[in-house]
Design a protein around this motif. Structure first.
Motif, PDB file in Angstrom:
ATOM      1  N   PRO A   1     -26.722   3.654 -35.230  1.00 40.65           N
ATOM      2  CA  PRO A   1     -28.084   3.873 -35.720  1.00 40.65           C
ATOM      3  C   PRO A   1     -29.004   4.109 -34.520  1.00 40.65           C
ATOM      4  N   ASP A   2     -30.284   4.318 -34.758  1.00 43.44           N
ATOM      5  CA  ASP A   2     -31.224   4.531 -33.658  1.00 43.44           C
ATOM      6  C   ASP A   2     -31.279   3.301 -32.761  1.00 43.44           C
ATOM      7  N   VAL A   3     -30.994   3.500 -31.479  1.00 39.30           N
ATOM      8  CA  VAL A   3     -31.108   2.432 -30.491  1.00 39.30           C
ATOM      9  C   VAL A   3     -31.910   2.969 -29.312  1.00 39.30           C
ATOM     10  N   GLU A   4     -32.504   2.057 -28.542  1.00 40.91           N
ATOM     11  CA  GLU A   4     -33.288   2.456 -27.382  1.00 40.91           C
ATOM     12  C   GLU A   4     -32.395   2.700 -26.162  1.00 40.91           C
ATOM     13  N   THR A   5     -31.356   1.893 -26.037  1.00 41.17           N
ATOM     14  CA  THR A   5     -30.526   1.898 -24.838  1.00 41.17           C
ATOM     15  C   THR A   5     -29.080   1.619 -25.225  1.00 41.17           C
ATOM     16  N   VAL A   6     -28.157   2.169 -24.458  1.00 46.17           N
ATOM     17  CA  VAL A   6     -26.736   1.841 -24.581  1.00 46.17           C
ATOM     18  C   VAL A   6     -26.249   1.355 -23.216  1.00 46.17           C
ATOM     19  N   PHE A   7     -25.801   0.107 -23.148  1.00 40.28           N
ATOM     20  CA  PHE A   7     -25.182  -0.435 -21.939  1.00 40.28           C
ATOM     21  C   PHE A   7     -23.678  -0.199 -22.024  1.00 40.28           C
ATOM     22  N   VAL A   8     -23.136   0.525 -21.062  1.00 49.29           N
ATOM     23  CA  VAL A   8     -21.702   0.797 -20.970  1.00 49.29           C
ATOM     24  C   VAL A   8     -21.153  -0.085 -19.852  1.00 49.29           C
ATOM     25  N   LEU A   9     -20.339  -1.070 -20.211  1.00 49.94           N
ATOM     26  CA  LEU A   9     -19.906  -2.102 -19.259  1.00 49.94           C
ATOM     27  C   LEU A   9     -18.627  -1.671 -18.536  1.00 49.94           C
ATOM     28  N   GLU A  10     -18.716  -1.575 -17.195  1.00 56.05           N
ATOM     29  CA  GLU A  10     -17.588  -1.083 -16.408  1.00 56.05           C
ATOM     30  C   GLU A  10     -17.242  -2.010 -15.225  1.00 56.05           C
ATOM     31  N   PRO A  11     -16.865  -3.251 -15.491  1.00 62.31           N
ATOM     32  CA  PRO A  11     -16.473  -4.125 -14.367  1.00 62.31           C
ATOM     33  C   PRO A  11     -15.209  -3.674 -13.647  1.00 62.31           C
ATOM     34  N   SER A  12     -14.300  -3.005 -14.346  1.00 60.30           N
ATOM     35  CA  SER A  12     -13.047  -2.604 -13.707  1.00 60.30           C
ATOM     36  C   SER A  12     -13.259  -1.577 -12.596  1.00 60.30           C
ATOM     37  N   LEU A  13     -14.362  -0.838 -12.649  1.00 58.52           N
ATOM     38  CA  LEU A  13     -14.656   0.083 -11.552  1.00 58.52           C
ATOM     39  C   LEU A  13     -14.806  -0.672 -10.236  1.00 58.52           C
ATOM     40  N   VAL A  14     -15.210  -1.940 -10.326  1.00 59.56           N
ATOM     41  CA  VAL A  14     -15.362  -2.787  -9.148  1.00 59.56           C
ATOM     42  C   VAL A  14     -14.084  -3.546  -8.840  1.00 59.56           C
ATOM     43  N   THR A  15     -13.518  -4.210  -9.847  1.00 60.85           N
ATOM     44  CA  THR A  15     -12.394  -5.115  -9.598  1.00 60.85           C
ATOM     45  C   THR A  15     -11.064  -4.384  -9.423  1.00 60.85           C
ATOM     46  N   ASP A  16     -10.901  -3.248 -10.094  1.00 61.09           N
ATOM     47  CA  ASP A  16      -9.677  -2.441 -10.005  1.00 61.09           C
ATOM     48  C   ASP A  16     -10.074  -0.988  -9.808  1.00 61.09           C
ATOM     49  N   PRO A  17     -10.648  -0.650  -8.663  1.00 66.21           N
ATOM     50  CA  PRO A  17     -11.224   0.679  -8.482  1.00 66.21           C
ATOM     51  C   PRO A  17     -10.193   1.788  -8.663  1.00 66.21           C
ATOM     52  N   PRO A  18     -10.619   2.884  -9.276  1.00 68.09           N
ATOM     53  CA  PRO A  18      -9.704   4.002  -9.488  1.00 68.09           C
ATOM     54  C   PRO A  18      -9.294   4.646  -8.171  1.00 68.09           C
ATOM     55  N   ALA A  19      -8.092   5.176  -8.154  1.00 69.08           N
ATOM     56  CA  ALA A  19      -7.550   5.804  -6.955  1.00 69.08           C
ATOM     57  C   ALA A  19      -8.101   7.225  -6.802  1.00 69.08           C
ATOM     58  N   GLU A  20      -7.697   7.875  -5.726  1.00 67.89           N
ATOM     59  CA  GLU A  20      -8.107   9.248  -5.459  1.00 67.89           C
ATOM     60  C   GLU A  20      -7.776  10.142  -6.653  1.00 67.89           C
ATOM     61  N   GLY A  21      -8.732  10.893  -7.116  1.00 66.85           N
ATOM     62  CA  GLY A  21      -8.544  11.753  -8.282  1.00 66.85           C
ATOM     63  C   GLY A  21      -8.902  11.033  -9.563  1.00 66.85           C
ATOM     64  N   GLU A  22      -8.446   9.798  -9.683  1.00 70.38           N
ATOM     65  CA  GLU A  22      -8.761   9.013 -10.875  1.00 70.38           C
ATOM     66  C   GLU A  22     -10.236   8.631 -10.902  1.00 70.38           C
ATOM     67  N   ASP A  23     -10.861   8.501  -9.718  1.00 72.04           N
ATOM     68  CA  ASP A  23     -12.275   8.138  -9.682  1.00 72.04           C
ATOM     69  C   ASP A  23     -13.140   9.213 -10.327  1.00 72.04           C
ATOM     70  N   GLU A  24     -12.778  10.471 -10.125  1.00 72.38           N
ATOM     71  CA  GLU A  24     -13.522  11.556 -10.762  1.00 72.38           C
ATOM     72  C   GLU A  24     -13.303  11.555 -12.268  1.00 72.38           C
ATOM     73  N   ARG A  25     -12.068  11.284 -12.690  1.00 73.45           N
ATOM     74  CA  ARG A  25     -11.780  11.236 -14.128  1.00 73.45           C
ATOM     75  C   ARG A  25     -12.500  10.068 -14.793  1.00 73.45           C
ATOM     76  N   ALA A  26     -12.615   8.954 -14.087  1.00 68.21           N
ATOM     77  CA  ALA A  26     -13.345   7.811 -14.638  1.00 68.21           C
ATOM     78  C   ALA A  26     -14.804   8.176 -14.872  1.00 68.21           C
ATOM     79  N   SER A  27     -15.397   8.876 -13.913  1.00 70.43           N
ATOM     80  CA  SER A  27     -16.778   9.324 -14.061  1.00 70.43           C
ATOM     81  C   SER A  27     -16.922  10.285 -15.231  1.00 70.43           C
ATOM     82  N   GLU A  28     -15.970  11.194 -15.371  1.00 67.40           N
ATOM     83  CA  GLU A  28     -16.009  12.145 -16.486  1.00 67.40           C
ATOM     84  C   GLU A  28     -15.868  11.430 -17.828  1.00 67.40           C
TER      85      GLU A  28
END
Length: 329
Positions: A170-197
């Motif tokens: 429904p109508d919301v003001e904000t969406v928080f997308v929670l991504e702790p794994s980007l910090v704790t288990d960072p994506p490898a070369e190539g995977e970092d771009e796919r994670a962003s996509e």
């Protein structure tokens, strides 16, 4: 810099509701939330939602979350209630003393609508609603894939699934997308771009401002750089766990036009005063070059507040609201 008091969601259950649900559900695996609960359990969750929304409104938060009382874990819920996902063994949730049941994806991740259903009920209770969803990278890292066959396809499928869920909100003001794994288990070369996509895929489905919120440390420089390419309105930084490296990322590489500042500890019972919260936000603003301007600063806890006793959770929500009241610069 407009300061917006909010939280990344996931609140502790009130004690009376915890007892009621324990009596109704029990404690076994088959008693976990599945999406097809009976009327008594559903009514209990409706009451909890109303209580949690009311608490935030009374405190004066600028963005109000649904509370996620139905979630049996911190992030995996959208998968664990899916018809093509089975829950496996108990897995430690990152590096702490919480656990979740491994969501094993055994079929196509088709549309569910579970998150939208909760938000629709919350939308009847308040304005200024904020949705909270797990990020596609973190959710794919927490789950087990037995259907898609490789990490790249699985990440894309999780992103498409979450995008479909977000489109139904429904109508919301904000969406928080929670991504702790980007910090704790960072994506490898190539995977970092796919994670962003993948995050971009979810963000593009939202008809609201989107915050990609990270926590439990600071992003690696290259991961941060790729995240800046995602079509989000703000990135969230955990200034409780690692303020120096997060500040470095912002000052060295910049960030979005808005920012989320995790300045309240979501896992420590010590309650920060409104003055302390203001000082932490001011420190960030004063530490960033004047040339970097921000439209909005979401002033928030670094993590969900699920870990806290109910009374401490309530006090931290009030402190966040008080810290931003009538402060606009």
């Amino acid at each position: 810099m407009n300061r917006i008091a909010t939280t990344p969601g996931l609140f502790p259950l009130p004690d009376d509701a915890k007892e009621t649900l324990s009596d109704l559900k029990g404690h076994q695996k088959h008693d976990l939330v599945s999406g097809d609960e009976g009327p008594e359990i559903e009514a209990t969750y409706d009451d909890v939602r109303e209580e949690l929304v009311g608490l935030q409104r009374d405190a004066g938060l600028d963005r109000v979350v649904e509370g996620q009382a139905r979630w049996d874990d911190m992030l995996a819920h959208p998968l664990t209630v899916h018809e093509n996902v089975e829950t496996g063994g108990i897995v430690r949730y990152y590096d702490n003393n919480n656990f979740y049941r491994d969501p094993v994806v055994e079929g196509e991740l088709t549309f569910s609508g579970d998150l939208a259903g909760d938000l629709e009920k919350a939308a009847e209770l308040t304005d200024g609603l904020q949705a909270v969803v797990p990020g596609p990278y973190s959710l794919s890292e927490l789950a087990t894939d037995e259907y898609y066959g490789d990490d790249e396809r699985f990440l894309a499928a999780v992103a498409d699934f979450l995008a479909g869920e977000v489109e139904a909100f429904p109508d919301v003001e904000t969406v928080f997308v929670l991504e702790p794994s980007l910090v704790t288990d960072p994506p490898a070369e190539g995977e970092d771009e796919r994670a962003s996509e993948a995050i971009d895929t979810v963000a593009q489905a939202a008809d609201a401002d989107v915050v990609a919120h990270t926590y439990w440390g600071a992003l690696e420089e290259k991961v941060h750089a790729h995240l800046l390419d995602a079509g989000v309105d703000a990135i969230g930084y955990d200034f409780v766990t690692n303020h120096e490296d997060n500040l470095y990322n912002v000052t060295e590489y910049g960030t979005k036009d808005s920012v989320a500042l995790g300045v309240v500890d979501g896992q420590n019972t010590l309650v920060e005063s409104p003055e302390t919260i203001r000082e932490r936000v001011d420190w960030f603003r004063d530490s960033v070059p004047e040339a970097i301007e921000f439209e909005d600063a979401y002033v928030t806890a670094n993590t969900g507040l699920f870990y806290l006793p109910v009374n401490r959770f309530e006090q931290k929500v009030q402190a966040l609201a008080d810290a931003t009241r009538e402060v606009t610069a």
